[in-house]
Scaffold this active site. Structure first.
Site, PDB file in Angstrom:
ATOM      1  N   LYS A 202     -61.915  53.123 -18.909  1.00 49.09           N
ATOM      2  CA  LYS A 202     -62.615  54.260 -19.387  1.00 49.09           C
ATOM      3  C   LYS A 202     -64.128  53.824 -19.787  1.00 49.09           C
ATOM      4  O   LYS A 202     -64.228  53.179 -20.912  1.00 49.09           O
ATOM      5  CB  LYS A 202     -61.948  54.852 -20.598  1.00 49.09           C
TER       6      LYS A 202
ATOM      7  N   TYR B 178     -61.010  50.735 -22.843  1.00 53.08           N
ATOM      8  CA  TYR B 178     -61.726  51.572 -23.045  1.00 53.08           C
ATOM      9  C   TYR B 178     -62.886  50.810 -23.730  1.00 53.08           C
ATOM     10  O   TYR B 178     -63.080  50.408 -24.572  1.00 53.08           O
ATOM     11  CB  TYR B 178     -60.893  52.300 -24.468  1.00 53.08           C
TER      12      TYR B 178
END
Length: 295
Positions: free
Chosen positions: A168, A140
C-alpha cells in the site's frame, strides 16, 4: 497494465479500508454490516478491516476481532484484509499468529511506529511477521504515520519473501512507485487517494481508497478504465471525483468521511478521541458536493 502473476492476482482493483461506525461509544455493528454489504454489491474488489481509516488504534483487541467478524460476515464472499500495527516484535508476531484463525486474504502491516529502525531492522520486522503469518502481507509504506522510510532496495529485498506480495503505497516517492511497478514482484496499490490516477496509469494494480466509501461505482469505473488504457474516459471520471477526494482529506481521515456518511444516513457522526468530528465548515462543504444526499 501488465498482467499480474497468480500470486499478485488477489491484490488488484478497488479495495475499501472500512470506517468503524460508533454509537454511544461502542462499535455499531449493524451499521458496519450494512455498509459492508452495500459496498460489496457495488463492484469493489475487497475490504480492509481495522486500518487507519477504521480508527484501529482506538480499538482494543476484542473490539478489533469483533469488527473483523462483522466484516467477514457481511462481505458477500469478497476478500478481507486485516490491518495491524505495533512496535513490540514479540507481541505483534503473536497477534499475527492469532489472526490465522480467521479466513483472511492478507494482513496490512506498516513498519513499527515511533522506533524508526534502520533498513536492516525493517527487513527483520517484515520478514519475521511474514514467517509467522498464514496469509500474504501487504507492506504499508506510510512514513508520515510511522516515522520510518522504506527504501526501494529494502522493498525489492522484501519482495523476495514468498508471503510478501503487495504494497500500500503512501510513501510519496514517485520514482520508488515506478520502480516497484517495473519490477513486478509486488502488487502496487495506491494508498493516497489523490495518487490513484497516476499510480494506475503507470501500471499499478489497484488502490486502497477511503474516499471510495461514496461513489464506489465511479471509482470502480476509473480503475477499470485505467486497466484497459482508456485514458480519455478515465480523465473524465477522475475530474468528477477529484473535488470529493480533496474534501475527504481536507481534515484528518476519517472525520470528513464519517461526516459525509452520517449526513447520508449510514451511521452516526462519531469518532473516538483523540480523533474529533469534522469542522462545521467542512461538513457544510461536503454536503454541497454532488451526489451526497440522505438514503
Amino acid at each position: 497494465m501488465p498482467a499480474a502473476s497468480a500470486s499478485l492476482a488477489p491484490f488488484q482493483g478497488l479495495w475499501i479500508p472500512l470506517v468503524t461506525p460508533f454509537k454511544d461509544g461502542a462499535v455499531d455493528h449493524p451499521a458496519l454490516a450494512a455498509l459492508t454489504t452495500t459496498l460489496a454489491r457495488q463492484g469493489v474488489s475487497g475490504f480492509v478491516a481495522c486500518g487507519s481509516t477504521g480508527e484501529a488504534a482506538a480499538l482494543d483487541e476484542a473490539e478489533q476481532l469483533a469488527v473483523l467478524d462483522t466484516v467477514l460476515g457481511a462481505a458477500q464472499g469478497l476478500p478481507v484484509v486485516m490491518g495491524l500495527s505495533g512496535y513490540h516484535m514479540g507481541h505483534t508476531a503473536e497477534w499475527v499468529t492469532a489472526l490465522a484463525q480467521h479466513p483472511l486474504a492478507g494482513l496490512l502491516v506498516p513498519p513499527p511506529h515511533y522506533i524508526r529502525p534502520s533498513q536492516q531492522g525493517l527487513l527483520h520486522w517484515f520478514r519475521t511477521l511474514a514467517d509467522a503469518s498464514a496469509v500474504p502481507l501487504i507492506v504499508y509504506d506510510i512514513p508520515y504515520r510511522t516515522g520510518a522510510t522504506l527504501t526501494t532496495d529494502t522493498l525489492l529485498a522484501l519482495a523476495e519473501h514468498p508471503r510478501i506480495r503487495a504494497i500500500k503505497d503512501c510513501g510519496g516517492d514517485t520514482a520508488k512507485t515506478q520502480a516497484l511497478i517495473a519490477d513486478g514482484r509486488l502488487a502496487v496499490l495506491a494508498g493516497e487517494d489523490a495518487q490513484m490516477f497516476s499510480t494506475l496509469a503507470w501500471g499499478g494494480h489497484g488502490a486502497i481508497a477511503a474516499s471510495a466509501h461514496w461513489h464506489a461505482p465511479h471509482f470502480v469505473e476509473l480503475v477499470d478504465l485505467l486497466r484497459v488504457g482508456n485514458l480519455p474516459e478515465a480523465r473524465r471520471v477522475w475530474q468528477t471525483l477529484r473535488p470529493w477526494v480533496e474534501a475527504c482529506f481536507a481534515e484528518p481521515n476519517p472525520a470528513p468521511l464519517k461526516a459525509a456518511l452520517a449526513h447520508a444516513g449510514w451511521m452516526r457522526n462519531e469518532l473516538r478521541a483523540p480523533m474529533v468530528a469534522a469542522s462545521s465548515a467542512l461538513t457544510q462543504r461536503l454536503q454541497t458536493l454532488p451526489g451526497l444526499s440522505p438514503r
